[in-house]
Structures are given as C-alpha cells and as structure tokens.
Write a protein that holds these residues in place. Structure first.
Motif, short mmCIF file in Angstrom:
data_model
loop_
_atom_site.label_atom_id
_atom_site.label_comp_id
_atom_site.label_asym_id
_atom_site.label_seq_id
_atom_site.Cartn_x
_atom_site.Cartn_y
_atom_site.Cartn_z
N GLN A 47 0.84 -1.20 0.00
CA GLN A 47 0.00 0.00 0.00
C GLN A 47 0.88 1.26 0.00
O GLN A 47 1.53 1.57 1.00
CB GLN A 47 -0.93 -0.02 1.22
CG GLN A 47 -1.83 -1.26 1.22
CD GLN A 47 -2.71 -1.35 2.45
OE1 GLN A 47 -3.52 -0.46 2.69
NE2 GLN A 47 -2.59 -2.42 3.20
N ARG A 48 0.87 1.96 -1.11
CA ARG A 48 1.63 3.20 -1.22
C ARG A 48 0.83 4.34 -0.61
O ARG A 48 -0.40 4.39 -0.71
CB ARG A 48 1.91 3.53 -2.69
CG ARG A 48 2.83 2.56 -3.42
CD ARG A 48 3.29 3.17 -4.74
NE ARG A 48 2.19 3.85 -5.43
CZ ARG A 48 2.34 4.93 -6.20
NH1 ARG A 48 3.54 5.48 -6.35
NH2 ARG A 48 1.30 5.47 -6.81
N GLN A 50 0.45 7.37 -1.52
CA GLN A 50 -0.29 8.18 -2.48
C GLN A 50 -1.59 7.51 -2.95
O GLN A 50 -2.48 8.19 -3.46
CB GLN A 50 0.58 8.50 -3.71
CG GLN A 50 1.77 9.38 -3.42
CD GLN A 50 2.97 8.61 -2.89
OE1 GLN A 50 2.88 7.41 -2.62
NE2 GLN A 50 4.10 9.29 -2.75
N ASP A 51 -1.68 6.18 -2.79
CA ASP A 51 -2.86 5.46 -3.23
C ASP A 51 -3.94 5.39 -2.16
O ASP A 51 -5.05 4.91 -2.44
CB ASP A 51 -2.49 4.03 -3.65
CG ASP A 51 -1.51 4.00 -4.81
OD1 ASP A 51 -1.53 4.95 -5.63
OD2 ASP A 51 -0.73 3.03 -4.91
N ARG A 56 -5.47 10.95 0.11
CA ARG A 56 -6.15 11.79 -0.89
C ARG A 56 -7.09 12.78 -0.23
O ARG A 56 -7.20 13.93 -0.68
CB ARG A 56 -6.90 10.90 -1.88
CG ARG A 56 -5.97 10.11 -2.80
CD ARG A 56 -6.73 9.63 -4.03
NE ARG A 56 -7.73 8.64 -3.67
CZ ARG A 56 -7.51 7.32 -3.66
NH1 ARG A 56 -6.30 6.86 -3.94
NH2 ARG A 56 -8.47 6.49 -3.35
#
Length: 385
Positions: A47-48, A50-51, A56
């Motif tokens: 799990q990055r 940014q993802d 977000r």
C-alpha cells in the motif's frame, strides 16, 4: 498541529484520525501530517501512501502530507535526514498528535524540539503492541506526553491496567459523518442491482482488513452456516486483503459457495455498501476498541451483530446483537437481525446524535486548545516602579 502516522494503509484508526484532522482544519486549525513510512505492506497488499484514501482526503483539503524516506522493513535506527525532517516539522507545530503509540519511537529520539504530544489510542490490547507500549511509557516518563485520547472506555481501562497514569487518559468516542452515513434507498437498490442481488434478499456485510484479530475464519464458518440456512442470503466482504489475490483468504474460503459470497476489497463507497446491507457483522477476537464498521453500518440502517470485544457490546446495546464466538450462534443472530431490522430502524435513527462526527471533533478541539493554552508561557508582568 502536526500529526504523525506510522504509515498510510486501510484501517479504522487512520480513517477516524484523518477525519479528526479534517474536522479541525475546517474549524480553522493548521495541520501538517508526517508519515514515518511512505509505503506499507499489510493484509497481503503493498500500500503506497499516495494510493490511500486518507492521503487523498487530506491533500484534497489542502493539508500538507510528507513522509520520511523509509519503507517498512528498513533498519530500526533513524537516519540523520529522518531526524532533520522530523525536527523541521515539529518546530513548526504547537502540539503534536501521534496516531497510536507506534510513532513515539521517532518522537522519542533525542535532540528533537520539545512539544506537547497527544497520543491517540485506538486499541484495547496494549500488551499486543510490541515495543510501542514501552515507547509510550518512556515518553510519559520524559514529560513529553500531555494526554492520551482513548476512543473507547475499554481502551482507557486497558491502558490504565498496563500502567499508564489515569489522569492522562481522556475518552472521546468515535463518531462518523452523519450526512454521508445514512439510510439511502437509492444507494441500496443501485448496489444490489450492480451485484445482481435481489431487492428482497437478506445481506450480511463484513467490513474488516484481513488480520488475525478480525477472526476471519470464524466469520467464514458462520457465513457457511447462514448461507446453508438462508438460500436467498448473500454475504459481502470488504476491506484490505478481502480479494481473490489474497492466497490465505482463498485457502480460508475452501469450498464455500462463492456465488453468494462477494469479495469486494477496499471500497471508497462504504456508505453505499452498508445501505445495501441488512446486517453489519463483526467477529473479532481481541484488540477492538470502538469498531468503526459497527457505527458506520448502524448509521446506514444495518443491524449490528458482534462478538463481545472492546466497547462493541456497549455500542450495540438496544440496537443490535452480541454473540459468543460460535458459528451457529452468530448465524442465528444474523437471521434474527434481518427479521428485526424494520423494528430497529427507530432506535438506530434515535442514536445518531450519539455517534456524531461533530460531537467527536468538538471534543478533540476542546482538549487540544486546553493543552496548547497550558503549554503557552504567560507573559511576565512588568516590574513595579
């Protein structure tokens, strides 16, 4: 304010903490989020940062999010650049929020700016948190920790029993966005049509990451029992690791009928999934405090059925069902919950204020304002002439 995360990955504590940060920003506070890791490997998934949905949400709201140049599994020692970046972030803050106790391994490093730290605790099993409990005690002994926010009474009791001073422990129960999480007939129908589930079919949802604490094998044994009893029933499984790509989960499923059990993985529209369901289930064995899935599901009209872990029983009293960790008993409770859903609608609606995000954020804001005021030096009076 500076919030420090161990990392970004799917989970209730990060969802709650991120919502708190967003609410405080809406109220006029300035926040920066620092992540110890830029990438995590959890629930059989890489799990990055940014993802992640929380990342977000924060950046969309204008919150600055940064990360140390670290990956999960890196050597435990922090590097000079790690400490320099942390020091810059801390120097710009008045108060620091630590999402759970794990980031204290970083915040306890010598030479960093002294700022009051508020530790946000979201578990009821401090003894299972590895070296993090020792890091919390060290930060308290050093005078760094000004308060610890417990999301549940079970959290406060567990940490007090583990040796954390009672005067530091403040309970602020979890809350959710009531505008987002609400019964919605249109969402209910749309998801059922999308998944080809009849409008009248009973549906149980299990929203959890693939983790031993969640006791997925128990849930699946109950699901097998219930699907055998309910030929029209359907089961939805959501969360990190709840996909066919997870070999361990596929082994757990065995020969269970997949035509009526759907693996949906991480969803960004949980309000729709809950609205389409009749029952929100939890089978956890340990560690839970105030499970977000129960609260979100209830606010969307699903009847909760849970094992007695953390504050779960207190949360669902008068609204749902508490079961022993027995598949047959759980399956029976699901059937009873489906039948009780029309009668429980009024009680669920009446409970909404209790689970309000607005109430939660106001409590956090009051606590943080008090800590900031106490840490701010008072101007000295001029010497009398």
């Amino acid at each position: 304010m500076l919030s420090v995360y161990e990392g970004f990955f799917s989970g209730g504590a990060r969802i709650v903490h991120t919502d708190v940060v967003l609410g405080l920003v809406e109220g006029g506070q300035h926040h920066h989020v620092l992540s110890v890791h830029a990438e995590m490997y959890r629930e059989a998934t890489r799990q990055r940062m940014q993802d992640d949905a929380c990342h977000r949400a924060l950046t969309s709201a204008g919150v600055v999010v940064s990360a140390l140049d670290r990956r999960q599994g890196d050597p435990a020692a922090f590097t000079g650049p790690d400490l320099a970046e942390t020091a810059r972030a801390m120097a710009a803050a008045d108060v620091i929020l630590s999402l759970k106790e794990q980031p204290l391994a970083l915040l306890n490093q010598s030479g960093l700016p002294r700022r009051p730290v508020v530790v946000c605790l979201h578990r009821s099993d401090p003894q299972n948190q590895g070296e993090a409990l020792d890091a919390l005690k060290a930060a308290i002994a050093d005078g760094t920790v000004a308060a610890a926010v417990c999301c549940a009474e079970s959290t406060r009791a567990a940490y007090q029993a583990a040796g954390i001073p009672a005067e530091l422990l403040h309970v602020i129960p979890n809350g959710v966005d009531l505008l987002r999480f609400r019964p919605d007939a249109a969402r209910r129908l749309a998801l059922r049509e999308d998944l080809r589930i009849p409008a009248s079919a009973p549906v149980v949802v299990f929203a959890a990451r693939y983790d031993a604490m969640k006791n997925v094998p128990l849930f699946l044994r109950a699901a097998r029992e219930w699907l055998d009893r309910e030929p029209a029933g359907h089961v939805l499984m959501c969360g990190a690791g709840m996909t066919p790509a997870n070999a361990d989960l596929m082994a757990d499923l065995g020969t269970l009928d997949r035509s009526r059990l759907r693996l949906l993985g991480v969803r960004r529209d949980m309000e729709t999934v809950y609205a389409a369901s009749d029952v929100v289930a939890l089978t956890s064995a340990w560690g839970e405090a105030a499970p977000l899935c129960l609260i979100e599901g209830m606010m969307c009209g699903a009847v909760p059925v849970t094992t007695d872990v953390g504050d779960s029983a207190a949360i669902v009293t008068g609204l749902g069902f508490v079961t022993p960790p027995d598949p047959a008993a759980i399956a029976t409770a699901w059937t009873e919950a489906v039948a009780a859903r029309p009668d429980r609608a009024g009680a669920l609606a009446a409970s909404r204020e209790r689970f309000s995000r607005t109430r939660m954020i106001a409590s956090y804001a009051a606590l943080l304002d008090g800590i900031h005021t106490a840490a701010t030096p008072r101007p000295s009076l001029p010497e009398p002439l």
